[in-house]
Design a protein around this motif. Structure first.
Motif, PDB file in Angstrom:
ATOM      1  N   SER A   1     -14.502  -0.082   9.074  1.00  0.00           N
ATOM      2  CA  SER A   1     -14.000  -0.751   7.877  1.00  0.00           C
ATOM      3  C   SER A   1     -15.146  -0.931   6.886  1.00  0.00           C
ATOM      4  O   SER A   1     -16.146  -1.596   7.195  1.00  0.00           O
ATOM      5  CB  SER A   1     -13.413  -2.111   8.251  1.00  0.00           C
ATOM      6  OG  SER A   1     -12.972  -2.792   7.103  1.00  0.00           O
ATOM      7  N   GLN A   2     -14.999  -0.339   5.702  1.00  0.00           N
ATOM      8  CA  GLN A   2     -16.031  -0.435   4.686  1.00  0.00           C
ATOM      9  C   GLN A   2     -15.637  -1.444   3.619  1.00  0.00           C
ATOM     10  O   GLN A   2     -14.470  -1.544   3.237  1.00  0.00           O
ATOM     11  CB  GLN A   2     -16.278   0.927   4.031  1.00  0.00           C
ATOM     12  CG  GLN A   2     -16.931   1.931   4.955  1.00  0.00           C
ATOM     13  CD  GLN A   2     -17.331   3.211   4.248  1.00  0.00           C
ATOM     14  OE1 GLN A   2     -16.848   4.288   4.579  1.00  0.00           O
ATOM     15  NE2 GLN A   2     -18.221   3.091   3.267  1.00  0.00           N
ATOM     16  N   SER A   3     -16.635  -2.174   3.138  1.00  0.00           N
ATOM     17  CA  SER A   3     -16.384  -3.129   2.060  1.00  0.00           C
ATOM     18  C   SER A   3     -17.585  -3.181   1.128  1.00  0.00           C
ATOM     19  O   SER A   3     -18.717  -2.946   1.560  1.00  0.00           O
ATOM     20  CB  SER A   3     -16.086  -4.523   2.636  1.00  0.00           C
ATOM     21  OG  SER A   3     -17.196  -4.993   3.380  1.00  0.00           O
ATOM     22  N   PRO A   4     -17.330  -3.471  -0.180  1.00  0.00           N
ATOM     23  CA  PRO A   4     -15.982  -3.531  -0.760  1.00  0.00           C
ATOM     24  C   PRO A   4     -15.410  -2.133  -0.940  1.00  0.00           C
ATOM     25  O   PRO A   4     -16.131  -1.147  -0.760  1.00  0.00           O
ATOM     26  CB  PRO A   4     -16.255  -4.205  -2.104  1.00  0.00           C
ATOM     27  CG  PRO A   4     -17.625  -3.737  -2.470  1.00  0.00           C
ATOM     28  CD  PRO A   4     -18.394  -3.648  -1.178  1.00  0.00           C
ATOM     29  N   ALA A   5     -14.167  -2.033  -1.329  1.00  0.00           N
ATOM     30  CA  ALA A   5     -13.572  -0.734  -1.606  1.00  0.00           C
ATOM     31  C   ALA A   5     -14.181  -0.132  -2.873  1.00  0.00           C
ATOM     32  O   ALA A   5     -14.409   1.075  -2.951  1.00  0.00           O
ATOM     33  CB  ALA A   5     -12.059  -0.866  -1.756  1.00  0.00           C
TER      34      ALA A   5
ATOM     35  N   SER B   1     -21.200  -2.328   2.972  1.00  0.00           N
ATOM     36  CA  SER B   1     -21.038  -2.743   4.351  1.00  0.00           C
ATOM     37  C   SER B   1     -20.109  -1.806   5.121  1.00  0.00           C
ATOM     38  O   SER B   1     -19.152  -1.260   4.566  1.00  0.00           O
ATOM     39  CB  SER B   1     -20.477  -4.164   4.392  1.00  0.00           C
ATOM     40  OG  SER B   1     -20.185  -4.553   5.709  1.00  0.00           O
ATOM     41  N   CYS B   2     -20.394  -1.637   6.402  1.00  0.00           N
ATOM     42  CA  CYS B   2     -19.555  -0.857   7.307  1.00  0.00           C
ATOM     43  C   CYS B   2     -19.473  -1.625   8.626  1.00  0.00           C
ATOM     44  O   CYS B   2     -20.512  -1.935   9.227  1.00  0.00           O
ATOM     45  CB  CYS B   2     -20.149   0.525   7.517  1.00  0.00           C
ATOM     46  SG  CYS B   2     -19.262   1.577   8.703  1.00  0.00           S
TER      47      CYS B   2
ATOM     48  N   THR C   1     -16.550   3.547   0.105  1.00  0.00           N
ATOM     49  CA  THR C   1     -16.804   2.575  -0.968  1.00  0.00           C
ATOM     50  C   THR C   1     -17.148   3.353  -2.220  1.00  0.00           C
ATOM     51  O   THR C   1     -18.063   4.189  -2.203  1.00  0.00           O
ATOM     52  CB  THR C   1     -17.969   1.636  -0.628  1.00  0.00           C
ATOM     53  OG1 THR C   1     -17.573   0.744   0.405  1.00  0.00           O
ATOM     54  CG2 THR C   1     -18.391   0.829  -1.854  1.00  0.00           C
TER      55      THR C   1
END
Lengths: 117, 109
Positions: B5-9, B22-23, B104
């Protein structure tokens, strides 16, 4: 310089077949595992298939299992992806990829496969 | 299957600013995590392997950190050519059909 040149993409009807090729140069092809990764238009990356250095072991994503077959000819420095029973959601750019210790260190430019009636 | 899950998109920043991407992995992947950069119409390019080692030719402004399940890609001072989509990918599991994060998009503010 490592080069990976894909070919064989194009327009195919649902249920049809297509064979992609990837000509490799600039490295000892037979010493590296290889993979195919695809990217649907405007979407992210999806790992499709992997093959061992000698071609004896292959692995496929669940989304293509039983329909796609990865293979290689080390004498011709070429990687293949036989795609059968193609569906609309197989539409994507297909990248040939050289693997190093599990990850991809080099990518081809990609070939577009469009599945549509 | 391990999910990433990566953030932010989407991250909107100005040139010269610092970017932090982030991952997060759904299960332990040790340091078997890489980062790729992709620009429109181009294939991805390897940036970071082993969670923190820059690939050949990658500028020092790119750095990676983390292990286990949480990873970060930092770009210390954004250049115009850094605006692109960034993907993380794990290669910890077997068989070798490895998952990617959803990406991202780093865009110019």
């Amino acid at each position: 310089e490592v080069q990976l040149l894909e070919s064989g993409g194009g327009l195919v009807q649902p249920g049809g077949s297509l064979r992609l090729s990837c000509a490799a140069s600039g490295f000892t092809f037979g010493s590296y595992a290889m993979s195919w990764v695809r990217q649907a238009p405007g979407k992210g990356l999806e790992w499709v298939s992997s093959i061992s250095v000698d071609g004896d072991d292959t692995y496929d994503a669940d989304s293509v299992k039983g329909r796609f077959t990865i293979s290689r000819d080390n004498s011709k420095n070429t990687l293949y992806l036989q795609m059968d029973s193609l569906r609309d959601d197989d539409t994507a750019v297909y990248y040939c990829a050289k693997r190093f210790s599990g990850y991809i260190d080099y990518w081809g430019q990609g070939t577009l496969v469009t599945v549509s009636s | 299957e391990i999910m990433l899950s990566q953030s932010p998109a989407t991250l909107s920043l100005s040139p010269g600013e610092r970017a932090t991407l982030s991952c997060r992995a759904s299960r332990y992947v040790s340091k078997n995590l890489v980062w790729y950069q992709q620009k429109p119409g181009q294939p991805p390019r390897l940036l970071i392997y082993g969670a923190s080692t820059r690939a050949t030719g990658i500028p020092a402004r790119f750095s990676g950190s983390g292990s286990g399940t949480d990873f970060t890609l930092t770009i210390s001072s954004l250049q115009s050519e850094d605006f692109a989509v960034y993907y993380c990918q794990q290669h910890h599991t077997w068989p070798p059909v490895y998952s990617f994060g959803q990406g991202t998009k780093l865009e110019i503010k």
